[in-house]
Design an enzyme around this catalytic site. Structure first.
Site, short mmCIF file in Angstrom:
data_model
loop_
_atom_site.label_atom_id
_atom_site.label_comp_id
_atom_site.label_asym_id
_atom_site.label_seq_id
_atom_site.Cartn_x
_atom_site.Cartn_y
_atom_site.Cartn_z
N ASP A 75 -15.48 -4.48 0.46
CA ASP A 75 -15.12 -4.29 1.86
C ASP A 75 -16.41 -4.22 2.67
O ASP A 75 -17.34 -3.49 2.30
CB ASP A 75 -14.33 -3.00 2.05
CG ASP A 75 -13.13 -2.90 1.12
OD1 ASP A 75 -12.52 -3.96 0.84
OD2 ASP A 75 -12.81 -1.80 0.65
N GLU B 185 0.85 -1.18 0.00
CA GLU B 185 0.00 0.00 0.00
C GLU B 185 0.89 1.24 0.00
O GLU B 185 1.83 1.34 0.80
CB GLU B 185 -0.92 -0.01 1.22
CG GLU B 185 -1.85 -1.23 1.24
CD GLU B 185 -2.79 -1.24 2.43
OE1 GLU B 185 -2.72 -0.31 3.26
OE2 GLU B 185 -3.60 -2.18 2.52
#
Length: 247
Positions: free
Chosen positions: A129, A8
């Site tokens: 998510d 990330e």
């Protein structure tokens, strides 16, 4: 089951978000490129790279950093983070991405997803998510009325090549969190399901591997912190009778 090391990127740095909060990242003392090369040297078969700044439509431009990763490793790299148009996805494919990961845009604009999947069959992965069985959008900041399985079924019909399912309750260490929804998604979908946010220890990888038809698992913080070694994770996943296509 394939291990997807997660890289990330925020402000050009290799980070991980605490409970999804962009303002308070864990920052690692390693560059994204160094992390990618280290994962590949340790046996990674594929990389999962996310531009966090692009998720929130602003901040540092990390395109050059992601391109350096794609160009420097000899394994497929799937790229996510704020890809919202066919032109944006095309740019990444033209620059070497093996697959693109679409999040909020796929949830909010199913026509866009369907069109994108028609343009690039087998190369579009959708990230779902969810917190307390409700799908979250815009970097976990907005709750929808939909359950992850409802959304996943629809996205499957629109051509998604795979689903990355992040159980935010597991990521947040919610005391009542289990692998139940992940298990249900694996059971009921016919496209590959990749788990994310679920791995804290090697035991979690062992548990996920036992799910029939699980395709893979995205592992970030556990690898970066040293709680799990990639070599050990790969050893668990490469036991006989487990295989998943990711190309």
């Amino acid at each position: 089951m394939v291990i997807y090391p997660d890289i990330e990127i925020q402000n050009g740095r290799c980070v991980n978000l605490r409970r999804g909060h962009m303002q308070d990242p864990i920052v690692y003392d390693i560059t994204p490129l160094e992390a990618a090369q280290q994962h590949v040297a340790n046996g990674a078969q594929v990389l999962h790279v996310v531009d966090l700044d692009n998720v929130m439509r602003g901040g540092h431009d990390n395109h050059k950093t992601v391109l350096e990763i794609i160009q420097s490793v000899d394994v497929p790299v799937q790229v996510g983070g704020g890809i919202r148009t066919i032109e944006g996805a095309r740019w990444w494919f033209e620059h070497g991405a093996s697959r693109v990961v679409i999040g909020t845009a796929a949830i909010e604009d199913r026509h866009f997803l369907h069109e994108l999947c028609n343009h690039y069959p087998g190369q579009v992965v959708v990230s779902i998510d969810a917190r307390q069985n409700k799908v979250m959008c815009h970097g976990w900041t907005e709750e929808t009325i939909f359950t992850p399985l409802e959304v996943a079924r629809d996205l499957q019909e629109r051509g998604a090549a795979a689903i990355i399912y992040t159980d935010i309750d597991l990521d947040d260490d919610h005391p009542e969190a289990t692998f139940a929804i992940t298990t249900k998604m694996v059971d009921e979908l016919h496209i590959p399901v990749i788990s994310s946010g679920a791995v804290k220890t090697l035991d979690d990888i062992s548990t996920l591997r036992m799910l029939p038809n699980i395709a893979g698992v995205v592992v970030g913080r556990a690898l970066m912190s040293g709680a799990v070694s990639l070599a050990d994770a790969l050893a668990v996943c490469q036991q006989p009778d487990t295989y998943a296509e990711f190309l």
